[in-house]
Design an enzyme around this catalytic site. Structure first.
Site, PDB file in Angstrom:
ATOM      1  N   ASP A  34      71.019  15.713  97.286  1.00  0.00           N
ATOM      2  CA  ASP A  34      71.186  17.110  97.015  1.00  0.00           C
ATOM      3  C   ASP A  34      70.753  17.918  98.134  1.00  0.00           C
ATOM      4  O   ASP A  34      70.914  19.151  98.116  1.00  0.00           O
ATOM      5  CB  ASP A  34      70.264  17.684  95.738  1.00  0.00           C
ATOM      6  CG  ASP A  34      68.981  17.278  96.056  1.00  0.00           C
ATOM      7  OD1 ASP A  34      68.562  16.971  97.087  1.00  0.00           O
ATOM      8  OD2 ASP A  34      68.212  17.524  95.195  1.00  0.00           O
ATOM      9  N   GLU A  36      67.984  18.080  99.754  1.00  0.00           N
ATOM     10  CA  GLU A  36      66.477  18.490  99.963  1.00  0.00           C
ATOM     11  C   GLU A  36      66.175  17.304 101.284  1.00  0.00           C
ATOM     12  O   GLU A  36      66.411  16.221 101.232  1.00  0.00           O
ATOM     13  CB  GLU A  36      65.673  18.195  98.933  1.00  0.00           C
ATOM     14  CG  GLU A  36      65.926  19.358  97.676  1.00  0.00           C
ATOM     15  CD  GLU A  36      65.132  19.244  96.518  1.00  0.00           C
ATOM     16  OE1 GLU A  36      64.400  18.173  96.409  1.00  0.00           O
ATOM     17  OE2 GLU A  36      65.095  20.121  95.905  1.00  0.00           O
ATOM     18  N   ARG A  89      61.153  37.406 116.138  1.00  0.00           N
ATOM     19  CA  ARG A  89      61.582  38.559 116.776  1.00  0.00           C
ATOM     20  C   ARG A  89      61.622  39.591 115.407  1.00  0.00           C
ATOM     21  O   ARG A  89      61.866  40.711 115.637  1.00  0.00           O
ATOM     22  CB  ARG A  89      63.218  38.378 117.320  1.00  0.00           C
ATOM     23  CG  ARG A  89      63.053  37.715 118.430  1.00  0.00           C
ATOM     24  CD  ARG A  89      64.664  37.668 119.164  1.00  0.00           C
ATOM     25  NE  ARG A  89      65.342  36.469 118.280  1.00  0.00           N
ATOM     26  CZ  ARG A  89      66.540  36.525 118.429  1.00  0.00           C
ATOM     27  NH1 ARG A  89      67.095  37.197 119.346  1.00  0.00           N
ATOM     28  NH2 ARG A  89      67.093  35.681 117.785  1.00  0.00           N
ATOM     29  N   GLN A  90      61.429  39.127 114.168  1.00  0.00           N
ATOM     30  CA  GLN A  90      61.027  39.770 113.139  1.00  0.00           C
ATOM     31  C   GLN A  90      59.704  40.221 112.956  1.00  0.00           C
ATOM     32  O   GLN A  90      59.308  39.468 111.879  1.00  0.00           O
ATOM     33  CB  GLN A  90      61.916  39.316 111.902  1.00  0.00           C
ATOM     34  CG  GLN A  90      63.286  39.125 112.240  1.00  0.00           C
ATOM     35  CD  GLN A  90      64.216  38.587 110.858  1.00  0.00           C
ATOM     36  OE1 GLN A  90      63.618  38.962 109.740  1.00  0.00           O
ATOM     37  NE2 GLN A  90      64.842  37.646 111.442  1.00  0.00           N
ATOM     38  N   HIS A 120      57.367  35.043 121.161  1.00  0.00           N
ATOM     39  CA  HIS A 120      58.313  36.320 121.392  1.00  0.00           C
ATOM     40  C   HIS A 120      57.309  37.674 121.497  1.00  0.00           C
ATOM     41  O   HIS A 120      57.302  38.526 122.334  1.00  0.00           O
ATOM     42  CB  HIS A 120      59.485  36.742 120.545  1.00  0.00           C
ATOM     43  CG  HIS A 120      59.999  37.777 120.715  1.00  0.00           C
ATOM     44  ND1 HIS A 120      60.939  38.091 121.856  1.00  0.00           N
ATOM     45  CD2 HIS A 120      60.290  39.063 120.140  1.00  0.00           C
ATOM     46  CE1 HIS A 120      61.383  39.334 122.049  1.00  0.00           C
ATOM     47  NE2 HIS A 120      61.062  40.013 120.756  1.00  0.00           N
ATOM     48  N   LYS A 182      66.754  47.486 128.866  1.00  0.00           N
ATOM     49  CA  LYS A 182      67.808  47.182 127.797  1.00  0.00           C
ATOM     50  C   LYS A 182      67.534  47.939 126.535  1.00  0.00           C
ATOM     51  O   LYS A 182      66.304  47.936 126.099  1.00  0.00           O
ATOM     52  CB  LYS A 182      67.479  45.630 127.465  1.00  0.00           C
ATOM     53  CG  LYS A 182      68.493  45.089 126.491  1.00  0.00           C
ATOM     54  CD  LYS A 182      68.251  43.437 126.296  1.00  0.00           C
ATOM     55  CE  LYS A 182      67.317  43.225 125.227  1.00  0.00           C
ATOM     56  NZ  LYS A 182      67.274  41.974 124.980  1.00  0.00           N
ATOM     57  N   ASP A 208      64.551  35.109 130.983  1.00  0.00           N
ATOM     58  CA  ASP A 208      64.149  35.828 129.684  1.00  0.00           C
ATOM     59  C   ASP A 208      63.136  34.790 128.559  1.00  0.00           C
ATOM     60  O   ASP A 208      63.212  33.676 129.037  1.00  0.00           O
ATOM     61  CB  ASP A 208      65.662  36.191 128.867  1.00  0.00           C
ATOM     62  CG  ASP A 208      65.248  37.389 127.922  1.00  0.00           C
ATOM     63  OD1 ASP A 208      64.146  37.583 127.427  1.00  0.00           O
ATOM     64  OD2 ASP A 208      66.296  37.728 127.561  1.00  0.00           O
TER      65      ASP A 208
HETATM   66  C1  R5P Z   1      64.626  39.993 122.973  1.00  0.00           C
HETATM   67  O1  R5P Z   1      63.942  40.999 123.116  1.00  0.00           O
HETATM   68  C2  R5P Z   1      64.469  38.751 123.704  1.00  0.00           C
HETATM   69  O2  R5P Z   1      63.666  38.816 124.889  1.00  0.00           O
HETATM   70  C3  R5P Z   1      65.848  38.299 124.199  1.00  0.00           C
HETATM   71  O3  R5P Z   1      66.166  39.187 125.226  1.00  0.00           O
HETATM   72  C4  R5P Z   1      66.870  38.160 123.200  1.00  0.00           C
HETATM   73  O4  R5P Z   1      66.351  37.511 121.902  1.00  0.00           O
HETATM   74  C5  R5P Z   1      68.270  37.589 123.894  1.00  0.00           C
HETATM   75  O5  R5P Z   1      69.071  37.714 122.698  1.00  0.00           O
HETATM   76  P1  R5P Z   1      70.664  37.265 123.046  1.00  0.00           P
HETATM   77  O6  R5P Z   1      70.847  36.162 123.726  1.00  0.00           O
HETATM   78  O7  R5P Z   1      71.362  37.525 121.582  1.00  0.00           O
HETATM   79  O8  R5P Z   1      70.888  38.842 123.847  1.00  0.00           O
END
Ligand code: R5P
Length: 280
Positions: A34, A36, A89-90, A120, A182, A208
């Site tokens: 199933d 799981e 990120r949330q 993050h 950004k 990043d």
């Molecule tokens: C956001 O603040 C992170 O540092 C990355 O810049 C972000 O998550 C990158 O996401 P994506 O590749 O979808 O632009």
């Protein structure tokens, strides 16, 4: 001490155990009809200090971590290493009615000690119910960058969130550094403001914390190549590289993509194993 890798971090667990002169404990991971998840640790962990290594890139990975913690109920202590923590990120309630998903995830991880790698947002560490520490892979990234054959290089952070890490990496290498501005428009679309930055004829390394859809880096590559950059290398700690991110980056003109093994991908040429083993 026993090192146990979850399904998403098998290689990293093996490498971490090797740094400590050990072999990782072997586990079974499968699914029931199933769908799981099933897991079983094939060693007795009773009374042992256990280190679980498992990135939580997907919801299934996250549940595997919870299963592994529960399977170690009889251990003396359980340390969880979450090299890449999903949902980080949330970390805020952006709109009324939303959960703080990073907090929900952190609250569910009950153990004795936690390590993350370049999480993050560091404030998430406070949501865990036990001591939690974030490890910084910028030194390892710097080592990799120093091995690239670069012409008059400059390191660039795509946004302020990663500025500190990129500036630290650049300082260690004694090379120039800058940061873009950004603005995120949606999950897959961003606008990066041009800076009075002269990249003409120079090799650029963009770093990043993570690359997800690649949208941020594609925008940055477009700006840099339009500004006359010679080559643009793309690096990150966490290569989420969702969907078609890799071809998007190469089509935009990236000369190379590198990342760590917090997420095990083809681009994960830098291992954070020594960073983890040094801190256990
Ligand atoms: C956001 O603040 C992170 O540092 C990355 O810049 C972000 O998550 C990158 O996401 P994506 O590749 O979808 O632009």
């Amino acid at each position: 001490m026993l090192i146990i890798g979850g399904p998403s971090s098998q290689l990293l667990a093996k490498r971490t155990a090797s740094c400590l002169g050990m072999s990782p404990v072997v586990s079974e991971f499968s699914r029931f009809p199933d769908n799981e998840q099933y897991m079983r640790i094939l060693s007795d962990v009773s009374g042992e200090d256990v280190v679980l290594i498992q990135s939580t890139t997907t919801d299934g990975d996250f549940f595997s971590l919870l299963q592994m913690i529960d399977a170690c109920s009889e251990a003396k202590s359980v340390t969880c290493v979450i090299p890449y923590m999903g949902y980080a990120r949330q970390d805020k309630r952006f709109k009324a009615g939303e959960p703080i998903s990073a907090r929900a995830a952190a609250k569910a991880v009950c153990c004795d000690r936690i390590f993350t790698v370049n999480i993050h947002e560091k404030s998430i560490l406070d949501y865990f119910s036990c001591p939690a520490e974030d490890l910084d892979a910028s030194f390892l990234i710097g080592q990799y960058v120093s091995g690239l054959d670069l012409n008059n290089p400059i390191l660039i952070a795509p946004d302020r969130g990663v500025e500190e890490m990129v500036r630290k990496t650049a300082r260690g290498l004694n090379i120039d550094c800058d940061v873009f501005d950004k603005t995120r428009l949606s999950g897959s679309s961003v606008v990066i403001k041009e800076k009075a930055l002269n990249v003409s004829g120079r090799d650029v390394v963009m770093i990043d914390d993570m690359i997800a859809t690649g949208g941020t880096m594609v925008e940055a590559i477009n700006l840099l190549l339009a500004g006359g950059a010679e080559r643009v290398y793309i690096g990150c700690v966490h290569p989420v590289l969702a969907g078609n991110a890799v071809p998007r980056l190469f089509n935009a003109g990236a000369s190379g993509i590198f990342a760590t093994d917090t997420i095990e991908k083809e681009q994960s040429c830098i291992s954070v194993a020594s960073l983890i083993s040094d801190n256990l």
